[in-house]
Design a protein around this motif. Sequence first.
Motif, PDB file in Angstrom:
ATOM      1  N   ASP A  39      10.785  -7.389   6.674  1.00 13.63           N
ATOM      2  CA  ASP A  39       9.989  -8.567   7.013  1.00 13.63           C
ATOM      3  C   ASP A  39       8.553  -8.463   6.509  1.00 13.63           C
ATOM      4  OD1 ASP A  39      12.162  -9.672   8.344  1.00 13.63           O
ATOM      5  OD2 ASP A  39      11.633  -8.719  10.249  1.00 13.63           O
ATOM      6  N   ARG A  40       8.181  -7.324   5.957  1.00 12.99           N
ATOM      7  CA  ARG A  40       6.807  -7.111   5.498  1.00 12.99           C
ATOM      8  C   ARG A  40       6.634  -7.605   4.075  1.00 12.99           C
ATOM      9  NH1 ARG A  40       2.616  -3.237   6.553  1.00 12.99           N
ATOM     10  NH2 ARG A  40       0.759  -4.158   5.597  1.00 12.99           N
ATOM     11  N   ARG A  41       5.586  -8.396   3.848  1.00 13.35           N
ATOM     12  CA  ARG A  41       5.231  -8.859   2.509  1.00 13.35           C
ATOM     13  C   ARG A  41       3.786  -8.471   2.259  1.00 13.35           C
ATOM     14  NH1 ARG A  41       8.774 -12.528   0.015  1.00 13.35           N
ATOM     15  NH2 ARG A  41      10.652 -12.784   1.294  1.00 13.35           N
ATOM     16  N   LEU A  42       3.565  -7.724   1.204  1.00 11.10           N
ATOM     17  CA  LEU A  42       2.250  -7.142   0.930  1.00 11.10           C
ATOM     18  C   LEU A  42       1.704  -7.703  -0.372  1.00 11.10           C
ATOM     19  CD1 LEU A  42       0.588  -4.865   2.397  1.00 11.10           C
ATOM     20  CD2 LEU A  42       1.495  -3.299   0.661  1.00 11.10           C
ATOM     21  N   SER A  43       0.492  -8.224  -0.330  1.00 16.62           N
ATOM     22  CA  SER A  43      -0.145  -8.750  -1.539  1.00 16.62           C
ATOM     23  C   SER A  43      -0.796  -7.603  -2.320  1.00 16.62           C
ATOM     24  CB  SER A  43      -1.205  -9.780  -1.176  1.00 16.62           C
ATOM     25  OG  SER A  43      -2.315  -9.149  -0.547  1.00 16.62           O
ATOM     26  N   TYR A  44      -1.157  -7.888  -3.574  1.00 15.47           N
ATOM     27  CA  TYR A  44      -1.846  -6.871  -4.367  1.00 15.47           C
ATOM     28  C   TYR A  44      -3.176  -6.492  -3.726  1.00 15.47           C
ATOM     29  CZ  TYR A  44       1.468  -7.293  -8.220  1.00 15.47           C
ATOM     30  OH  TYR A  44       2.602  -7.269  -8.988  1.00 15.47           O
ATOM     31  N   GLY A  45      -3.871  -7.476  -3.189  1.00 13.79           N
ATOM     32  CA  GLY A  45      -5.154  -7.191  -2.565  1.00 13.79           C
ATOM     33  C   GLY A  45      -5.006  -6.293  -1.350  1.00 13.79           C
ATOM     34  N   ASP A  46      -4.037  -6.605  -0.481  1.00 15.24           N
ATOM     35  CA  ASP A  46      -3.822  -5.784   0.711  1.00 15.24           C
ATOM     36  C   ASP A  46      -3.335  -4.384   0.335  1.00 15.24           C
ATOM     37  OD1 ASP A  46      -4.629  -7.811   2.370  1.00 15.24           O
ATOM     38  OD2 ASP A  46      -2.596  -8.530   2.787  1.00 15.24           O
ATOM     39  N   TRP A  47      -2.472  -4.320  -0.659  1.00 19.63           N
ATOM     40  CA  TRP A  47      -1.989  -3.016  -1.140  1.00 19.63           C
ATOM     41  C   TRP A  47      -3.173  -2.160  -1.601  1.00 19.63           C
ATOM     42  CZ3 TRP A  47       1.836  -2.721  -5.936  1.00 19.63           C
ATOM     43  CH2 TRP A  47       2.125  -1.381  -6.214  1.00 19.63           C
ATOM     44  N   ASN A  48      -4.064  -2.746  -2.366  1.00 15.62           N
ATOM     45  CA  ASN A  48      -5.214  -2.005  -2.877  1.00 15.62           C
ATOM     46  C   ASN A  48      -6.165  -1.597  -1.751  1.00 15.62           C
ATOM     47  OD1 ASN A  48      -6.739  -0.943  -5.122  1.00 15.62           O
ATOM     48  ND2 ASN A  48      -8.203  -2.594  -4.773  1.00 15.62           N
ATOM     49  N   ASP A  49      -6.375  -2.481  -0.788  1.00 10.74           N
ATOM     50  CA  ASP A  49      -7.250  -2.147   0.341  1.00 10.74           C
ATOM     51  C   ASP A  49      -6.681  -0.972   1.146  1.00 10.74           C
ATOM     52  OD1 ASP A  49      -8.913  -4.206  -0.404  1.00 10.74           O
ATOM     53  OD2 ASP A  49      -8.175  -5.620   1.119  1.00 10.74           O
ATOM     54  N   LEU A  50      -5.380  -0.999   1.383  1.00  7.22           N
ATOM     55  CA  LEU A  50      -4.743   0.097   2.119  1.00  7.22           C
ATOM     56  C   LEU A  50      -4.838   1.413   1.341  1.00  7.22           C
ATOM     57  CD1 LEU A  50      -1.568  -1.824   3.320  1.00  7.22           C
ATOM     58  CD2 LEU A  50      -3.369  -0.935   4.800  1.00  7.22           C
ATOM     59  N   ALA A  51      -4.671   1.331   0.017  1.00  8.81           N
ATOM     60  CA  ALA A  51      -4.772   2.535  -0.805  1.00  8.81           C
ATOM     61  C   ALA A  51      -6.195   3.074  -0.811  1.00  8.81           C
ATOM     62  CB  ALA A  51      -4.303   2.235  -2.229  1.00  8.81           C
ATOM     63  N   ASP A  52      -7.201   2.191  -0.838  1.00  7.04           N
ATOM     64  CA  ASP A  52      -8.595   2.630  -0.760  1.00  7.04           C
ATOM     65  C   ASP A  52      -8.863   3.339   0.562  1.00  7.04           C
ATOM     66  OD1 ASP A  52      -9.630   1.876  -3.238  1.00  7.04           O
ATOM     67  OD2 ASP A  52     -10.046  -0.169  -2.585  1.00  7.04           O
ATOM     68  N   ALA A  53      -8.353   2.764   1.651  1.00 12.22           N
ATOM     69  CA  ALA A  53      -8.568   3.367   2.975  1.00 12.22           C
ATOM     70  C   ALA A  53      -7.913   4.742   3.055  1.00 12.22           C
ATOM     71  CB  ALA A  53      -8.018   2.450   4.064  1.00 12.22           C
ATOM     72  N   LEU A  54      -6.678   4.845   2.552  1.00 10.73           N
ATOM     73  CA  LEU A  54      -5.991   6.128   2.587  1.00 10.73           C
ATOM     74  C   LEU A  54      -6.703   7.147   1.703  1.00 10.73           C
ATOM     75  CD1 LEU A  54      -3.637   7.861   3.539  1.00 10.73           C
ATOM     76  CD2 LEU A  54      -2.286   6.955   1.624  1.00 10.73           C
ATOM     77  N   ALA A  55      -7.149   6.717   0.527  1.00 15.05           N
ATOM     78  CA  ALA A  55      -7.876   7.621  -0.365  1.00 15.05           C
ATOM     79  C   ALA A  55      -9.149   8.121   0.301  1.00 15.05           C
ATOM     80  CB  ALA A  55      -8.193   6.917  -1.684  1.00 15.05           C
ATOM     81  N   ASP A  56      -9.813   7.256   1.042  1.00 14.00           N
ATOM     82  CA  ASP A  56     -11.030   7.637   1.763  1.00 14.00           C
ATOM     83  C   ASP A  56     -10.718   8.732   2.783  1.00 14.00           C
ATOM     84  OD1 ASP A  56     -13.868   6.918   1.924  1.00 14.00           O
ATOM     85  OD2 ASP A  56     -13.419   6.372   3.995  1.00 14.00           O
ATOM     86  N   ALA A  57      -9.643   8.534   3.548  1.00 15.36           N
ATOM     87  CA  ALA A  57      -9.256   9.524   4.551  1.00 15.36           C
ATOM     88  C   ALA A  57      -8.834  10.835   3.902  1.00 15.36           C
ATOM     89  CB  ALA A  57      -8.116   8.971   5.411  1.00 15.36           C
ATOM     90  N   MET A  58      -8.126  10.753   2.792  1.00 15.54           N
ATOM     91  CA  MET A  58      -7.708  11.956   2.080  1.00 15.54           C
ATOM     92  C   MET A  58      -8.915  12.706   1.531  1.00 15.54           C
ATOM     93  SD  MET A  58      -4.386  10.250   0.164  1.00 15.54           S
ATOM     94  CE  MET A  58      -4.147  11.571  -1.010  1.00 15.54           C
ATOM     95  N   SER A  59      -9.867  11.975   0.998  1.00 20.13           N
ATOM     96  CA  SER A  59     -11.086  12.597   0.487  1.00 20.13           C
ATOM     97  C   SER A  59     -11.869  13.289   1.606  1.00 20.13           C
ATOM     98  CB  SER A  59     -11.963  11.549  -0.200  1.00 20.13           C
ATOM     99  OG  SER A  59     -13.161  12.115  -0.678  1.00 20.13           O
TER     100      SER A  59
END
Length: 528
Positions: A39-59
């Motif tokens: 049921d989840r639909r993810l836009s390119y913008g949301d995908w990129n925002d989530l990846a930025d947030a995860l990268a921040d936490a990983m860093s």
Amino acid sequence: MTNEINLEKGVPVAVEPVPGSLEFWAAERRDDIAIVDGDRRLSYGDWNDLADALADAMSDAGLGKGSVVVVRLQIRHEWAIVAAACAKLGCEILGLNWRLTPSEVGYILRNSHAQALICDDERPDALLSTPEEFPLRLRVSFDSSVGGFLAWNDLVSRHARPRFSKEEAPLIIYTSGTTGFPKGVKVGKVAPRSSITELREYMQSVTQVRARTADEIVLITLPMHHGAGPATVRAALATGSLMVFLRRFDPEAVLALIDRERVTSWTAVPTMYKRLASLPDDVIARYDVSSLKMLGIGAEPTTPELKQWIVDHFGPILWESYGSTETGMICALMPAQQAIRPQSSGLPHRHVTIEIRDPDGQSLPAGTDGEVWVRTPVTITNYVNAAALGQDTLDDRGFFRTGDIGRLDTEGYVFITGRAKDMIISGGVNIYPAEIEAAICKHPAVQDAAVVGIPDIEFGEQVKAVVELKPGASLEKAALLSFVSPLLASYKRPKTVDIVDALPRNTMGKLLKRELRDPYWVGRERQV
């Protein structure tokens, strides 16, 4: 153009998204749907925002260029988020089989020098019986925050500054470990004997076989701990194609998704197609699959009968590929070639050379079966954190011993007939199980078959068949033996047959013949 702070030098630098990257599509098509997962639909913008947030936490956890991030997930969209975050930081992503036991997981964590683990296990703490043993900088769980694991939602809900990837995250895949310990492969790394130009032309040859466009809708049912799953995600992202994830394979669910999402492209293993073929005709007819433009198949040899069933039901849109984790893709058989060479796996890609050799390493002429040795621009020279491969696996000319048995015809088409380790030697005669399995699978009641060699006092080994029937089918052993008798020479015919509810397979659907063969050889000095 976006200004980004270079943290290492502390000065502003101009950054533009690399064409085909997540950042590129987030800028060009921010609100377009990129991923469908249930049921989840993810836009390119949301995908990129989530990846930025995860990268921040990983860093923040101390991860950066070269850090190995182990990802143990079902077939779900979060893989794409982790892969994008790793690309932003220059981390390496290691796809880990979700069926591995804690001891097997521990071995790979140690062998790979992993620094992070992301998993969706219900009990993630059970993976690390002694966490102190593993110097991980970050542990992430989807469903709980026990045993030192942080919750996924907490990490991806933070606000983070934009980050830009320069290239895809390096991918590490561990072999299945059917013999000995699993071994890691850095996928797609240019071989020492190859140039960057050869690598580029080789990759173009591979991708052009199944060229995608931005209007493609790609169904993903292959796991991310095998090269094919991540490769499908990467190819879809590069062209801005929509991805549809199916977490657990179910044949009717595949048809329903193709119908509902208007899927244009799907790559699967033969077992998945066999399960589709076992559905009643009225169930298959219930779904509209006319949107399909491309079907891919690979990972193990495919019978002409199965290929013909696919073409009959979906049209002449079947591509077949042959490759290995250690060498990358080797060859492909396109739809127009299916009618010409239905038993073949196709022609080699550009800058790929294949030799068929005898046990002494001598090249064999066209039409003769032997061991398949391959040289490609991405052939490995060693496994992860291991010594260079020996001459018995990688020769001085850069040819890798695949372990497959096959032949070339006079026009260069490749025919894979079995695995060297599966070969049965009975009375001094070499017998290739794939030929026997193909004959057994011609019976209309048979879903799949595995042929192994078991001890025989007189001949050393004898042929044994283990057979899985189609749902609702019944078949007597004697009737099956009678059926294959005219199809096989007497020395190839199974001496015994077992009929089982389900053959053992790994998560890619490959048969685990060792589980069938080994019990018969317990306590014996020799295994042949």
